[in-house]
Write a protein that holds these residues in place. Structure first.
Motif, short mmCIF file in Angstrom:
data_model
loop_
_atom_site.label_atom_id
_atom_site.label_comp_id
_atom_site.label_asym_id
_atom_site.label_seq_id
_atom_site.Cartn_x
_atom_site.Cartn_y
_atom_site.Cartn_z
N GLN A 61 0.22 9.45 8.52
CA GLN A 61 -0.47 8.66 9.58
C GLN A 61 -0.54 9.42 11.10
N TRP A 62 -1.78 9.78 11.54
CA TRP A 62 -1.78 10.58 12.58
C TRP A 62 -1.74 9.58 13.81
N CYS A 92 -4.56 13.43 7.55
CA CYS A 92 -4.71 12.00 7.63
C CYS A 92 -4.69 11.28 6.24
N ARG A 93 -5.17 12.20 5.08
CA ARG A 93 -5.39 11.54 3.81
C ARG A 93 -3.84 11.44 3.34
N PHE A 94 -2.74 11.99 4.02
CA PHE A 94 -1.38 11.82 3.57
C PHE A 94 -0.61 11.15 4.57
N HIS A 144 -0.22 4.44 1.52
CA HIS A 144 -0.81 5.55 2.27
C HIS A 144 0.67 5.86 3.10
N ASP A 153 -5.26 8.81 15.00
CA ASP A 153 -6.17 8.11 13.90
C ASP A 153 -6.85 6.79 14.47
N TRP A 183 1.00 -1.25 -0.01
CA TRP A 183 -0.09 0.08 0.06
C TRP A 183 0.80 1.12 0.06
N ASN A 186 -7.69 15.37 10.54
CA ASN A 186 -8.38 14.37 9.65
C ASN A 186 -7.96 14.88 8.16
N GLN A 187 -7.63 16.15 7.71
CA GLN A 187 -7.30 16.46 6.45
C GLN A 187 -5.81 15.90 6.26
N ASP A 237 -10.60 18.50 12.60
CA ASP A 237 -10.63 18.37 11.13
C ASP A 237 -9.45 18.80 10.38
#
Length: 112
Positions: A105-106, A101-103, A64, A109, A62, A98-99, A95
């Motif tokens: 790894q928080w 997190c698209r790129f 991510h 999360d 993957w 979470n944005q 928020d």
């Protein structure tokens, strides 16, 4: 709300050290990102991975939280993170995170 990159680091390398082969590597990185008006930050992890590494280790994986670059470079990594952070628009920290997190790894999360 405005957020900022507060720092980057790697458990594998100390800045300004480079991997043995900067054109063929996969380095685990972490970014501390938080609200501009706060000293606090959350940790976001990602890998800097090069095409040379992917060619040398051709496995199915993957993608991510991968930052692809031709050769490992601390300054370019920081520049790309700053660009990513500058593009976040949110009223609340959750928020904004979470944005990101698209790129990236928080660390929080998936927490309830």
């Amino acid at each position: 709300m405005q957020i900022e990159l507060k720092g980057i680091f790697s458990v594998e390398l100390n800045e300004p050290s480079l991997p043995a082969d900067p054109a063929c590597c996969c380095v685990l990185m972490s970014a501390d990102i938080g609200a501009r008006d706060s000293a606090g930050a959350d940790q976001f992890d990602f890998y800097v991975v090069t095409p040379g590494f992917l060619a040398k280790y051709p496995e199915v994986r993957w993608g991510h939280a991968y930052l692809h670059m031709p050769e490992f470079d601390w300054a370019e990594t920081k520049r790309m993170l700053e660009r990513l952070v500058a593009g976040v628009r949110a009223d609340r920290w959750e928020d904004a995170a979470n944005q990101l997190c698209r790129f990236l790894q928080w660390e929080f999360d998936g927490y309830p």
